[in-house]
Design a protein around this motif. Structure first.
Motif, PDB file in Angstrom:
ATOM      1  N   SER A 120       0.817  -1.218   0.000  1.00 40.14           N
ATOM      2  CA  SER A 120       0.000   0.000   0.000  1.00 40.14           C
ATOM      3  C   SER A 120       0.847   1.262   0.000  1.00 40.14           C
ATOM      4  N   ARG A 121       2.031   1.207   0.573  1.00 40.19           N
ATOM      5  CA  ARG A 121       2.861   2.415   0.687  1.00 40.19           C
ATOM      6  C   ARG A 121       3.321   2.949  -0.659  1.00 40.19           C
ATOM      7  N   LEU A 164      -5.008   5.021   3.156  1.00 39.07           N
ATOM      8  CA  LEU A 164      -5.638   3.995   3.974  1.00 39.07           C
ATOM      9  C   LEU A 164      -4.772   3.598   5.157  1.00 39.07           C
ATOM     10  N   LEU A 165      -3.446   3.652   4.975  1.00 33.15           N
ATOM     11  CA  LEU A 165      -2.532   3.256   6.043  1.00 33.15           C
ATOM     12  C   LEU A 165      -2.605   4.190   7.248  1.00 33.15           C
ATOM     13  N   VAL A 166      -3.063   5.414   7.032  1.00 37.95           N
ATOM     14  CA  VAL A 166      -3.158   6.369   8.143  1.00 37.95           C
ATOM     15  C   VAL A 166      -4.079   5.836   9.228  1.00 37.95           C
ATOM     16  N   ASP A 167      -5.242   5.309   8.833  1.00 39.58           N
ATOM     17  CA  ASP A 167      -6.210   4.792   9.797  1.00 39.58           C
ATOM     18  C   ASP A 167      -6.100   3.290  10.007  1.00 39.58           C
ATOM     19  N   ALA A 217      -3.163  -2.626   6.846  1.00 36.45           N
ATOM     20  CA  ALA A 217      -3.500  -2.884   5.435  1.00 36.45           C
ATOM     21  C   ALA A 217      -2.250  -2.723   4.578  1.00 36.45           C
ATOM     22  N   GLU A 218      -1.304  -3.612   4.770  1.00 36.53           N
ATOM     23  CA  GLU A 218       0.005  -3.481   4.121  1.00 36.53           C
ATOM     24  C   GLU A 218      -0.046  -3.759   2.626  1.00 36.53           C
ATOM     25  N   TRP A 219      -1.002  -4.593   2.183  1.00 40.34           N
ATOM     26  CA  TRP A 219      -1.088  -4.949   0.764  1.00 40.34           C
ATOM     27  C   TRP A 219      -2.286  -4.270   0.119  1.00 40.34           C
ATOM     28  N   PHE A 220      -2.076  -3.812  -1.117  1.00 37.66           N
ATOM     29  CA  PHE A 220      -3.116  -3.107  -1.869  1.00 37.66           C
ATOM     30  C   PHE A 220      -3.475  -3.915  -3.114  1.00 37.66           C
ATOM     31  N   GLY A 233     -11.865   1.150  -0.362  1.00 42.28           N
ATOM     32  CA  GLY A 233     -11.622   1.147   1.073  1.00 42.28           C
ATOM     33  C   GLY A 233     -10.933  -0.117   1.538  1.00 42.28           C
ATOM     34  N   VAL A 234     -10.741  -0.233   2.848  1.00 47.72           N
ATOM     35  CA  VAL A 234     -10.087  -1.403   3.429  1.00 47.72           C
ATOM     36  C   VAL A 234     -11.106  -2.540   3.560  1.00 47.72           C
TER      37      VAL A 234
END
Length: 314
Positions: free
Chosen positions: A69-70, A78-81, A85-88, A134-135
């Protein structure tokens, strides 16, 4: 002189020579999957369409890139919250267009991460996945996967709550346009109820149905026949075919199955069950409604995921 579609497709494929890929499906909804743990493989619309071409490419309903995700602006948001959720799931439809997410695709995506050794997900464990919708939280249940698809909502809430219908759908094989209900599962769907299986089989989905009014970003269209009886042992049952925007008719559509259950349950009234089985040409998926965070009703989609092949583009 302009290049022909075949020449464009061939050029796009040659530019991706050496690319390692896998092919997978969830109840017949099939995908080309590419692992990109370093964030070095981006695909444009032409490349995605070339890979998904069923005659001159690998062939699929969509292309899924598994990328941390980065490496994507949408993923970093999405990583902020949800730092887990490391994978996108970077998903494109068969025509190369970007899509919010895909319910069958996210199950296949997680299975692909497992088979590639990119994650460890024991039976019963869950994983947060980033998508443009979204996640999504995915739980492994033996050989299957269950996905919290998040809350559903009506696309045209005023019309839906007042009339239970908000649009008309015309399709080849149906004599007159049919009333329908538009539902968002993070992506848009328009659901049409038909009276019998023969009518469903006679509906021709080679071309896109015409929806009026059509949601702002287009819509997927589901044609659904309720079972008779609709509910057996507390479980509702429907049979569905779907025309996906940017793809055409597919063997299955996870978000579409959820939307179909939402619409039929809404039409059935307050006594309708929370658990459903949705029969699609590629198999059967499960849909369950439950109370989510903040008082919003969520939808869970469950079903199989299969990797059928791996290879390298020549």
């Amino acid at each position: 002189m302009n290049a022909t579609p075949a020449e464009t497709s061939g050029s796009a494929l040659r530019a991706m020579g050496g690319l390692h890929f896998s092919k997978g499906h969830g109840t017949g909804n099939d995908f080309v999957l590419v692992a990109d743990p370093e964030g070095t493989h981006s695909f444009d619309a032409h490349q995605a369409a070339a890979l998904c071409d069923r005659h001159q490419g690998i062939g699929a309903d969509g292309l899924i890139r598994a990328v941390p995700s980065r490496f994507l602006p949408e993923g970093r948001e999405l990583l902020v919250d949800t730092p887990g959720a490391e994978w996108f799931m970077d998903y494109r439809n068969a025509d190369g267009s970007l899509s919010e997410m895909c319910g069958n695709g996210v199950r296949v995506f997680v299975h692909f991460l497992r088979t590639e050794g990119l994650i460890d997900l024991p039976d019963g464990s869950s994983l947060a996945i980033g998508t443009r919708g979204g996640v999504k939280t995915v739980v492994r249940t033996g050989n299957d996967y269950a996905v919290d698809m998040g809350p559903w909502e009506f696309i045209f809430p005023g019309e839906a709550s007042a009339k239970a219908m908000d649009s008309l759908v015309a399709a080849d094989g149906l004599e007159v346009p049919r009333p329908a209900l538009s539902v968002s599962m993070g992506n848009p769907h328009t659901v049409v109820a038909l009276a019998e299986l023969a009518e469903l089989a006679g509906t021709r989905l080679f071309t896109a149905p015409k929806v009026d009014p059509v949601p702002a970003n287009g819509t997927n269209v589901e044609f659904v026949v309720p079972a008779e009886p609709l509910v057996h042992d507390g479980v509702g049952s429907v049979t569905m075919r779907v025309h996906e925007r940017g793809v055409g008719e597919t063997q299955s559509c996870g978000t579409g199955a959820c939307a179909a259950a939402v619409a039929i349950r809404h039409w059935a009234g307050a006594e309708a069950p929370d658990v459903w089985r949705v029969h699609v040409p590629g198999g059967v998926v499960g849909v369950k409604f439950f109370a989510g965070p903040g008082g919003h009703e969520h939808v869970e989609l469950s079903g199989p995921a299969v990797i059928v092949a791996s290879g390298t583009l020549s």
